[in-house]
Design an enzyme around this catalytic site. Structure first.
Site, PDB file in Angstrom:
ATOM      1  N   SER A 134       6.749   5.665  -0.666  1.00  0.00           N
ATOM      2  CA  SER A 134       5.462   5.765  -0.084  1.00  0.00           C
ATOM      3  C   SER A 134       5.534   4.667   1.256  1.00  0.00           C
ATOM      4  CB  SER A 134       4.586   5.000  -0.992  1.00  0.00           C
ATOM      5  OG  SER A 134       3.245   4.337  -0.424  1.00  0.00           O
ATOM      6  N   TYR A 147       1.519  -1.933  -6.972  1.00  0.00           N
ATOM      7  CA  TYR A 147       1.851  -0.512  -6.309  1.00  0.00           C
ATOM      8  C   TYR A 147       2.988  -0.618  -5.249  1.00  0.00           C
ATOM      9  CZ  TYR A 147       1.934   4.155  -4.710  1.00  0.00           C
ATOM     10  OH  TYR A 147       2.223   5.523  -4.091  1.00  0.00           O
TER      11      TYR A 147
END
Ligand SMILES: NC(=O)c1ccc[n+]([C@@H]2O[C@H](COP(=O)([O-])OP(=O)(O)OC[C@H]3O[C@@H](n4cnc5c(N)ncnc54)[C@H](OP(=O)(O)O)[C@@H]3O)[C@@H](O)[C@H]2O)c1
Length: 241
Positions: A134, A147
């Site tokens: 990501s 995350y």
């Protein structure tokens, strides 16, 4: 250029979103795809898309299940780790279980799967590994406990593996997408720059899989902005914080 047709890929995190679209593209491109995730019914439904898709339900948090899957899957040419979990959360509202779950699925789950597949690849002298990271991996961002750090860990792991596996015949790449329209981003209540469809993102991943390049960040220019922020000194980034 790496050929996709004729290859067999194990795609983990394929029941929904990006992984689901990627499975279809791989199958349409002539590859065989073994799809994994927890939701067996969604995987069965996905396999209706093509005879080239077969299902192997799996929870990456379960080491014994990962071991059994890796031991019984047969010879695969490539692995795509796309499993992911995201719950927006600031450090002021820490939810231990949710943070551990994100860490377990986004990072430790990858360690479980890689630990059971990389030795097989090394022994055979070939293997193609794609880790879905990501853009949030580059800097600690607000509201991303669990995350962001798990994606940073995954990126660091990929970097180390690329060094260590050089010359072994095993290729490792990381693909870092920006915002994709999936059930994960439905949890965001802010405007997401350059939000893209899961199908468009899957096309970008497939393109990256055809190359030997280590890192693919997309979409531009959003990915450039993120990299630019990474380059800024702390006195600017944390000013007034
Ligand atoms: N959406 C975005 O904006 C975005 C941006 C950058 C990166 N990414 C990354 O892209 C990947 C795919 O995300 P997505 O947006 O497509 O989300 P998604 O639609 O929720 O898909 C996530 C996939 O991971 C699987 N998964 C979750 N927990 C699992 C577990 N314990 N064991 C096995 N599989 C598990 C899910 O299947 P089950 O629930 O059936 O297990 C699902 O197939 C993730 O790595 C995510 O971090 C997404």
């Amino acid at each position: 250029m790496i050929k996709i047709a004729g290859k067999t890929y194990w795609l983990i995190g394929a029941s929904e979103g990006l992984g689901r679209e990627l499975a279809k593209l791989l199958a349409d491109g002539g590859a065989k795809v073994i799809v994994s995730a927890r939701n067996a019914a969604r995987l069965e439904d996905l396999s209706e898309h093509s005879d080239a898709i077969s299902t192997l339900p799996l929870d990456v948090m379960d080491l014994e299940a990962v071991k059994t899957a890796a031991a019984t899957i047969g010879e695969i040419d490539g692995l795509i780790y796309c499993a992911g979990a995201y719950e927006p959360m600031p450090a002021t509202a820490w939810d231990t279980e949710a943070v551990l779950r994100m860490s377990d699925i986004n990072y430790t789950g990858a360690l479980r799967v890689l630990g059971e597949t990389v030795p097989q690849f090394v022994e055979r002298g070939s293997g193609d590994i794609t880790l879905i990271g990501s853009l949030s991996a580059y800097r600690g961002l607000p509201n991303a406990i669990g995350y962001g750090s798990s994606k940073s860990a995954l990126q660091s792991l990929a970097e180390t593996m690329r060094f260590d596996l050089a010359g072994s015949g095993v290729l490792v790449r990381i693909v870092n997408p920006g915002f994709i329209e999936t059930r994960l981003t439905q949890k965001n209540n802010f405007k997401m720059p350059q939000l893209m469809s899961a199908k468009a993102a899957a096309k970008r991943v497939l393109k990256a899989m055809k190359r030997r390049r280590f890192r693919t960040d997309f979409p531009r220019p959003f990915s450039w902005v993120i990299r630019l922020i990474t380059a800024l000194p702390d006195w600017i980034v944390y000013r007034g914080k």
